[in-house]
Design an enzyme around this catalytic site. Structure first.
Site, PDB file in Angstrom:
ATOM      1  N   ASN A  10      -5.398  -5.059  -4.710  1.00 58.40           N
ATOM      2  CA  ASN A  10      -4.418  -4.617  -5.715  1.00 58.40           C
ATOM      3  C   ASN A  10      -3.173  -5.469  -5.515  1.00 58.40           C
ATOM      4  O   ASN A  10      -2.417  -5.245  -4.578  1.00 58.40           O
ATOM      5  CB  ASN A  10      -4.114  -3.125  -5.503  1.00 58.40           C
ATOM      6  CG  ASN A  10      -2.950  -2.643  -6.354  1.00 58.40           C
ATOM      7  OD1 ASN A  10      -2.557  -3.313  -7.314  1.00 58.40           O
ATOM      8  ND2 ASN A  10      -2.412  -1.484  -6.013  1.00 58.40           N
ATOM      9  N   LYS A  12      -0.543  -5.676  -7.329  1.00 55.79           N
ATOM     10  CA  LYS A  12       0.724  -5.098  -7.800  1.00 55.79           C
ATOM     11  C   LYS A  12       1.488  -6.149  -8.617  1.00 55.79           C
ATOM     12  O   LYS A  12       0.865  -6.934  -9.331  1.00 55.79           O
ATOM     13  CB  LYS A  12       1.523  -4.552  -6.613  1.00 55.79           C
ATOM     14  CG  LYS A  12       0.646  -3.649  -5.735  1.00 55.79           C
ATOM     15  CD  LYS A  12       1.381  -2.871  -4.709  1.00 55.79           C
ATOM     16  CE  LYS A  12       0.378  -2.022  -3.915  1.00 55.79           C
ATOM     17  NZ  LYS A  12       1.013  -1.099  -3.004  1.00 55.79           N
ATOM     18  N   HIS A  97      -2.590   5.019  -9.736  1.00 54.12           N
ATOM     19  CA  HIS A  97      -2.006   4.591  -8.462  1.00 54.12           C
ATOM     20  C   HIS A  97      -0.714   5.379  -8.219  1.00 54.12           C
ATOM     21  O   HIS A  97       0.013   5.687  -9.164  1.00 54.12           O
ATOM     22  CB  HIS A  97      -1.725   3.083  -8.496  1.00 54.12           C
ATOM     23  CG  HIS A  97      -1.348   2.548  -7.152  1.00 54.12           C
ATOM     24  ND1 HIS A  97      -0.084   2.688  -6.635  1.00 54.12           N
ATOM     25  CD2 HIS A  97      -2.082   1.916  -6.210  1.00 54.12           C
ATOM     26  CE1 HIS A  97      -0.055   2.154  -5.425  1.00 54.12           C
ATOM     27  NE2 HIS A  97      -1.254   1.681  -5.146  1.00 54.12           N
ATOM     28  N   GLU A  99       2.069   4.519  -7.263  1.00 56.85           N
ATOM     29  CA  GLU A  99       3.281   3.874  -7.811  1.00 56.85           C
ATOM     30  C   GLU A  99       3.416   4.139  -9.307  1.00 56.85           C
ATOM     31  O   GLU A  99       4.522   4.264  -9.823  1.00 56.85           O
ATOM     32  CB  GLU A  99       3.252   2.363  -7.485  1.00 56.85           C
ATOM     33  CG  GLU A  99       3.513   2.125  -5.997  1.00 56.85           C
ATOM     34  CD  GLU A  99       2.864   0.882  -5.420  1.00 56.85           C
ATOM     35  OE1 GLU A  99       2.438  -0.004  -6.183  1.00 56.85           O
ATOM     36  OE2 GLU A  99       2.766   0.808  -4.173  1.00 56.85           O
ATOM     37  N   GLU A 167      -5.642   7.137  -1.164  1.00 58.43           N
ATOM     38  CA  GLU A 167      -4.498   6.388  -0.649  1.00 58.43           C
ATOM     39  C   GLU A 167      -3.380   7.347  -0.264  1.00 58.43           C
ATOM     40  O   GLU A 167      -2.649   7.818  -1.136  1.00 58.43           O
ATOM     41  CB  GLU A 167      -3.981   5.411  -1.717  1.00 58.43           C
ATOM     42  CG  GLU A 167      -5.000   4.383  -2.162  1.00 58.43           C
ATOM     43  CD  GLU A 167      -4.320   3.149  -2.737  1.00 58.43           C
ATOM     44  OE1 GLU A 167      -4.579   2.059  -2.211  1.00 58.43           O
ATOM     45  OE2 GLU A 167      -3.523   3.270  -3.675  1.00 58.43           O
ATOM     46  N   GLY A 173       1.949   0.282   2.119  1.00 58.07           N
ATOM     47  CA  GLY A 173       2.993  -0.707   2.368  1.00 58.07           C
ATOM     48  C   GLY A 173       3.863  -0.411   3.582  1.00 58.07           C
ATOM     49  O   GLY A 173       4.910  -1.024   3.768  1.00 58.07           O
ATOM     50  N   SER A 213      -2.162   0.226   3.820  1.00 61.46           N
ATOM     51  CA  SER A 213      -2.005  -0.593   5.031  1.00 61.46           C
ATOM     52  C   SER A 213      -3.327  -1.019   5.668  1.00 61.46           C
ATOM     53  O   SER A 213      -3.410  -1.181   6.887  1.00 61.46           O
ATOM     54  CB  SER A 213      -1.104   0.109   6.053  1.00 61.46           C
ATOM     55  OG  SER A 213       0.208   0.261   5.505  1.00 61.46           O
TER      56      SER A 213
HETATM   57  P1  PGA Z   1      -1.008  -1.737   0.921  1.00 60.38           P
HETATM   58  O1  PGA Z   1      -1.204  -1.149  -0.577  1.00 60.38           O
HETATM   59  O2  PGA Z   1      -2.357  -2.244   1.349  1.00 60.38           O
HETATM   60  O3  PGA Z   1      -0.012  -2.840   0.761  1.00 60.38           O
HETATM   61  O4  PGA Z   1      -0.547  -0.611   1.774  1.00 60.38           O
HETATM   62  C1  PGA Z   1      -2.370  -0.472  -0.941  1.00 60.38           C
HETATM   63  C2  PGA Z   1      -2.260   0.021  -2.359  1.00 60.38           C
HETATM   64  O5  PGA Z   1      -1.182   0.476  -2.753  1.00 60.38           O
HETATM   65  O6  PGA Z   1      -3.233  -0.029  -3.128  1.00 60.38           O
END
Ligand code: PGA
Length: 254
Positions: A10, A12, A97, A99, A167, A173, A213
Site C-alpha cells: 500500500n 499511500k 483503510h 486512514e 491492521e 507506521g 509495521s
Molecule cells: P505500514 O502501513 O506498513 O507503513 O505500517 C501499513 C498500512 O497502513 O497498510
C-alpha cells in the site's frame, strides 16, 4: 487448508511515475527469474495505476487501487470509481483503510458499499479493519474487529472477490506490532466471524492479511502464523529490496 499468500503493498500518497515504473520493472525482472509461491500486488496512488499495469503486464505482479467510490460514475469531484480502476487494468482495490476511515469519515456502511462497488466491477476488495490503541487498552479489540468485519462485508462476498486486512491502527507506521499470540488470536476471531457470515468452506478459503509495521525483519514470523495469509505493507513496500525481502521471507515461512 492451504491458502496462497498475498503480499500486498500500500503505497499511500507516495511515488512518482518514474519511481513506480522502475519498481514494476524491477519486480518483473525478479519474477522472470523465478516465481515465488505467493500472489504479489502493489496498490499505488490512482495516478500511477495505468503506468504500473503497463510496466508489470504479464509479469505476475498485480496492481490495485487504494480506494473507490460507492457509485460507478457521477458528480463526485476528485473521486475514483471502481470501473475506472478496472479500465486501467487494476485487479484489486483497498477499501476502508483506517486512514480513509479517519481522514474521510468513512463508516462501516460506506466501506461495505465501496466493497460492493468493487465487486460489481470485477475487482477484489481488500477490506481493512482494526482497533485503535484506546480500544485495545480498553480490552475491546475483538469486539471492534468483529463488528467492523460484520458491518463492512457486503452481500455477495466470497473468498474469490474479498480479502480481509487486519491492521491495528496503532501499529500502522509506528514500528510497533502486536505480540504474535495477539495477532494469531485476532486472525482466528476474524476467521470465526467469517464462518458465521460465509459458511465454513468459504471461511477456510478467505485470505486474512496482517498489516501494520510489517517489514523484512518481522515478516517471516508474522506470515508463519496459521491464520495470517499475507501482508498489507505500507512503508516497507516502497523499496523493491524491502518488498522482495518480505516476499521471500513469506514464502520461506510457509
Ligand atoms: P505500514 O502501513 O506498513 O507503513 O505500517 C501499513 C498500512 O497502513 O497498510
Amino acid at each position: 487448508m492451504a491458502r496462497r499468500l498475498l503480499i500486498a503493498g500500500n503505497w499511500k500518497m507516495n511515488q512518482t511515475k518514474r519511481e513506480a515504473v522502475a519498481f514494476a520493472e524491477a519486480v518483473a525482472t525478479r519474477l522472470a527469474a523465478g516465481r515465488p509461491d505467493a500472489d504479489l500486488l502493489i496498490c499505488p496512488p490512482a495516478t500511477l495505476v495505468d503506468a504500473m499495469t503497463g510496466a508489470s503486464s504479464g509479469s505476475g505482479l498485480a496492481i490495485g487501487g487504494q480506494d473507490c467510490h460507492t457509485a460507478k460514475n457521477g458528480a463526485h469531484t476528485g473521486d475514483i470509481a471502481a470501473p475506472m480502476l478496472k479500465d486501467l487494468g487494476a485487479s484489486h482495490v483497498i477499501v476502508g483503510h483506517s486512514e480513509r476511515r479517519a481522514d474521510h469519515g468513512e463508516t462501516n456502511a460506506v466501506v461495505r458499499d465501496k466493497a460492493a462497488a468493487a465487486h460489481a466491477s470485477g475487482l477484489v476488495a481488500i477490506i481493512c479493519i482494526g482497533e485503535t490503541e484506546a480500544e485495545r487498552d480498553a480490552g475491546k479489540t475483538l469486539a471492534i474487529v468483529e463488528s467492523q468485519f460484520a458491518q463492512s462485508l457486503p452481500a455477495g462476498a466470497t473468498p474469490d472477490n474479498t480479502v480481509i486486512a487486519y491492521e491495528p491502527v496503532w501499529a500502522i507506521g509506528t514500528g510497533r506490532t502486536p505480540p504474535l499470540p495477539e495477532v494469531a488470536e485476532v486472525h482466528a476471531a476474524i476467521r470465526a466471524s467469517a464462518e458465521n457470515a460465509l459458511g465454513a468452506e468459504a471461511a477456510a478459503r478467505l485470505r486474512i492479511l496482517y498489516g501494520g509495521s510489517m517489514k523484512p525483519s518481522n515478516a517471516r514470523e508474522l506470515l508463519a502464523l496459521d491464520d495470517v495469509d499475507g501482508g498489507l505493507i505500507g512503508g516497507a513496500s516502497l523499496k523493491v529490496e524491502d518488498y522482495w525481502a518480505i516476499v521471500t521471507a513469506g514464502t520461506a515461512a510457509v
